[in-house]
Design a protein around this motif. Structure first.
Motif, PDB file in Angstrom:
ATOM      1  N   CYS A 142       0.834  -1.203   0.000  1.00  0.00           N
ATOM      2  CA  CYS A 142       0.000   0.000   0.000  1.00  0.00           C
ATOM      3  C   CYS A 142       0.869   1.254   0.000  1.00  0.00           C
ATOM      4  N   ILE A 143       1.926   1.234   0.813  1.00  0.00           N
ATOM      5  CA  ILE A 143       2.833   2.385   0.895  1.00  0.00           C
ATOM      6  C   ILE A 143       3.506   2.645  -0.452  1.00  0.00           C
ATOM      7  N   LEU A 144       4.072   1.596  -1.042  1.00  0.00           N
ATOM      8  CA  LEU A 144       4.798   1.746  -2.305  1.00  0.00           C
ATOM      9  C   LEU A 144       3.860   2.015  -3.477  1.00  0.00           C
ATOM     10  N   GLY A 145       2.597   1.615  -3.337  1.00  0.00           N
ATOM     11  CA  GLY A 145       1.625   1.826  -4.414  1.00  0.00           C
ATOM     12  C   GLY A 145       0.747   3.043  -4.228  1.00  0.00           C
ATOM     13  N   TYR A 146       1.138   3.922  -3.314  1.00  0.00           N
ATOM     14  CA  TYR A 146       0.391   5.162  -3.064  1.00  0.00           C
ATOM     15  C   TYR A 146      -1.077   4.907  -2.751  1.00  0.00           C
ATOM     16  N   ALA A 147      -1.331   3.802  -2.057  1.00  0.00           N
ATOM     17  CA  ALA A 147      -2.693   3.449  -1.626  1.00  0.00           C
ATOM     18  C   ALA A 147      -3.676   3.479  -2.798  1.00  0.00           C
ATOM     19  N   GLY A 148      -3.173   3.082  -3.967  1.00  0.00           N
ATOM     20  CA  GLY A 148      -4.038   3.015  -5.142  1.00  0.00           C
ATOM     21  C   GLY A 148      -4.156   4.311  -5.920  1.00  0.00           C
ATOM     22  N   GLY A 149      -3.446   5.336  -5.514  1.00  0.00           N
ATOM     23  CA  GLY A 149      -3.498   6.621  -6.238  1.00  0.00           C
ATOM     24  C   GLY A 149      -2.646   6.572  -7.489  1.00  0.00           C
ATOM     25  N   GLN A 150      -3.256   6.351  -8.637  1.00  0.00           N
ATOM     26  CA  GLN A 150      -2.504   6.129  -9.882  1.00  0.00           C
ATOM     27  C   GLN A 150      -1.760   7.379 -10.340  1.00  0.00           C
ATOM     28  N   THR A 151      -2.358   8.550 -10.169  1.00  0.00           N
ATOM     29  CA  THR A 151      -1.684   9.787 -10.583  1.00  0.00           C
ATOM     30  C   THR A 151      -0.426  10.016  -9.762  1.00  0.00           C
ATOM     31  N   ASP A 152      -0.552   9.862  -8.449  1.00  0.00           N
ATOM     32  CA  ASP A 152       0.610  10.015  -7.573  1.00  0.00           C
ATOM     33  C   ASP A 152       1.669   8.973  -7.895  1.00  0.00           C
ATOM     34  N   GLU A 153       1.237   7.771  -8.160  1.00  0.00           N
ATOM     35  CA  GLU A 153       2.165   6.690  -8.478  1.00  0.00           C
ATOM     36  C   GLU A 153       2.940   7.007  -9.756  1.00  0.00           C
ATOM     37  N   TRP A 154       2.247   7.472 -10.775  1.00  0.00           N
ATOM     38  CA  TRP A 154       2.890   7.794 -12.055  1.00  0.00           C
ATOM     39  C   TRP A 154       3.879   8.939 -11.880  1.00  0.00           C
ATOM     40  N   ILE A 155       3.466   9.993 -11.215  1.00  0.00           N
ATOM     41  CA  ILE A 155       4.346  11.154 -11.015  1.00  0.00           C
ATOM     42  C   ILE A 155       5.606  10.757 -10.249  1.00  0.00           C
ATOM     43  N   ASN A 156       5.432  10.083  -9.135  1.00  0.00           N
ATOM     44  CA  ASN A 156       6.555   9.829  -8.243  1.00  0.00           C
ATOM     45  C   ASN A 156       7.508   8.757  -8.756  1.00  0.00           C
ATOM     46  N   ALA A 215       1.677   7.000   2.761  1.00  0.00           N
ATOM     47  CA  ALA A 215       2.012   6.221   1.567  1.00  0.00           C
ATOM     48  C   ALA A 215       2.866   7.079   0.649  1.00  0.00           C
ATOM     49  N   GLY A 216       3.836   6.458  -0.021  1.00  0.00           N
ATOM     50  CA  GLY A 216       4.613   7.197  -0.993  1.00  0.00           C
ATOM     51  C   GLY A 216       6.096   6.884  -0.984  1.00  0.00           C
ATOM     52  N   ILE A 217       6.788   7.432  -1.986  1.00  0.00           N
ATOM     53  CA  ILE A 217       8.238   7.259  -2.116  1.00  0.00           C
ATOM     54  C   ILE A 217       8.923   8.602  -2.366  1.00  0.00           C
ATOM     55  N   SER A 218       8.203   9.693  -2.144  1.00  0.00           N
ATOM     56  CA  SER A 218       8.732  11.009  -2.506  1.00  0.00           C
ATOM     57  C   SER A 218       9.970  11.384  -1.705  1.00  0.00           C
ATOM     58  N   ILE A 219      10.095  10.866  -0.485  1.00  0.00           N
ATOM     59  CA  ILE A 219      11.299  11.149   0.298  1.00  0.00           C
ATOM     60  C   ILE A 219      12.537  10.631  -0.424  1.00  0.00           C
ATOM     61  N   VAL A 220      12.392   9.518  -1.136  1.00  0.00           N
ATOM     62  CA  VAL A 220      13.541   8.917  -1.829  1.00  0.00           C
ATOM     63  C   VAL A 220      14.027   9.816  -2.957  1.00  0.00           C
ATOM     64  N   TRP A 221      13.110  10.230  -3.851  1.00  0.00           N
ATOM     65  CA  TRP A 221      13.592  11.049  -4.967  1.00  0.00           C
ATOM     66  C   TRP A 221      13.978  12.461  -4.522  1.00  0.00           C
TER      67      TRP A 221
END
Length: 205
Positions: free
Chosen positions: A17-31, A88-94
């Motif tokens: 869920c964290i890595l997949g932005y809890a299903g948020g496809q726009t956020d997933e694509w951007i990040n 949820a997210g990976i934005s800290i990494v980039w």
């Protein structure tokens, strides 16, 4: 990074869920696009920095290992943070990669000036950093303040990782030794040309 994944009781579904932005496809694509771009830019910068340290082979290898381990550490930090906070997210990494790239580029400034450089690659890195900035501004408008603060702190973290390595492992001064080395190479080349010209003149005489 504000979506809640605490509804998942088991570890692996929650990490998914964290890595997949809890299903948020726009956020997933951007990040993930930004993650890929920053990774490519960071790989090129790491390769360039390692080549700068080629006089000290073990130092160059140490730099690459340190950089790789640091990236893994930031990824784990992102996951653990979101496990604790439920985000949820990976934005800290980039964002951390962006801070690392900017710090390393500053360190490489003299080397780049002293040698021929692929400006297409440099333009790609600048484009990546520009898109990072646009994304941060975008999330500043659509997400909560915590997300923006996390982005800013992650950039500082990336720069701190870069600086801490170079402070603990000083090598030849890039703005000094490497530029001077390049200038010395140019002087030797010029001297060689002058020597050939003088020999030609003597033969003609």
């Amino acid at each position: 990074m504000s979506k809640d994944c605490r509804a998942y009781a088991l570890l692996f579904p929650r990490v998914g869920c964290i890595l997949g932005y809890a299903g948020g496809q726009t956020d997933e694509w951007i990040n993930y696009t930004l993650l890929a771009m920053n990774l490519l830019a960071a790989m090129h910068v790491a390769k360039l920095q390692s080549s700068v340290q080629r006089r000290e082979l073990e130092q160059g290898k140490k730099f690459l290992v340190y950089s790789f381990v640091s990236i893994i550490g930031v990824i784990l930090f992102q996951i653990i943070l979101c496990l604790v906070l439920g985000c949820a997210g990976i934005s800290i990494v980039w964002c951390a990669l962006a801070g690392w790239i900017m710090s390393e580029r500053k360190d490489l400034a003299g080397y780049v000036r002293a040698r021929k450089f692929d400006f297409v690659v440099m333009a790609g890195e600048l484009l990546t950093l520009a898109l990072d900035f646009i994304a941060i501004v975008y999330y500043m408008r659509v997400a909560d303040l915590d997300t923006t603060v996390a982005h800013g702190l992650a950039i500082v973290l990336g720069a701190a990782i870069s600086r801490s390595y170079h402070k603990a492992n000083p090598v030849s001064d890039i703005d000094g030794d490497y530029v001077n080395a390049q200038l010395n190479d140019d002087d030797r080349n010029n001297a060689s040309v002058e020597h050939k010209n003088s020999k030609s003149s003597l033969l003609m005489d």
